[in-house]
Design a protein around this motif. Structure first.
Motif, PDB file in Angstrom:
ATOM      1  N   ASP A  78       0.871  -1.267   0.082  1.00 36.43           N
ATOM      2  CA  ASP A  78       0.041   0.041   0.036  1.00 36.43           C
ATOM      3  C   ASP A  78       0.852   1.239  -0.074  1.00 36.43           C
ATOM      4  N   ALA A 101      -5.867   4.294  -3.666  1.00 32.15           N
ATOM      5  CA  ALA A 101      -6.621   2.981  -4.193  1.00 32.15           C
ATOM      6  C   ALA A 101      -5.530   2.242  -5.060  1.00 32.15           C
ATOM      7  N   GLY A 107      -8.470   7.350  -3.049  1.00 33.78           N
ATOM      8  CA  GLY A 107      -8.256   6.673  -1.636  1.00 33.78           C
ATOM      9  C   GLY A 107      -9.311   6.913  -0.771  1.00 33.78           C
ATOM     10  N   GLN A 108      -8.994   6.245   0.565  1.00 28.57           N
ATOM     11  CA  GLN A 108      -9.925   6.181   1.574  1.00 28.57           C
ATOM     12  C   GLN A 108      -9.086   6.189   2.689  1.00 28.57           C
TER      13      GLN A 108
END
Length: 119
Positions: A78, A101, A107-108
């Protein structure tokens, strides 16, 4: 046991933003968990403290966690953005990890929290 730092910005004396890459060979992933390795929350807190003490509050130490939310699992490979703000008047660090993402989408939030520091 630190991630690979891709980029760092310090837009203000009390703020830092760091892009990180989670190398699959990080020791943090060993045994946590065998089928699907995940980055432990303690590693995330350790990295917040590392950057805070190195760049924002060098004479301060960990006191307590006021709040922490782990919202999305972080996996080997990641890419993250860690944002930290330091409020010396309140002795408070606020942090936020965002994960990019993998499919190129938005993304988050992976985790966020507040840490009290002391001298």
């Amino acid at each position: 046991m630190k991630p690979i730092e891709i980029h760092r910005e310090q837009p203000a004396p009390n703020e830092v933003s760091v892009q990180l890459y989670l190398d699959p060979n990080l020791d943090w992933f060993r045994g946590h968990f065998p089928i699907q390795p995940l980055l432990p929350g303690v590693a995330q807190i350790d990295w917040v403290m590392h950057y805070a003490q190195t760049l924002l509050a060098p004479d301060w130490s960990f006191s307590s966690i006021e709040m922490v939310k782990f919202q999305f699992p972080l996996q080997p490979g990641d890419k993250l953005r860690l944002k930290i703000k330091w409020d010396e008047k309140k002795n408070l660090l606020t942090f936020h990890y965002d994960v990019a993402a993998r499919n190129g989408g938005e993304g988050q939030t992976a985790s966020q929290g507040k840490i009290k520091l002391c001298r």
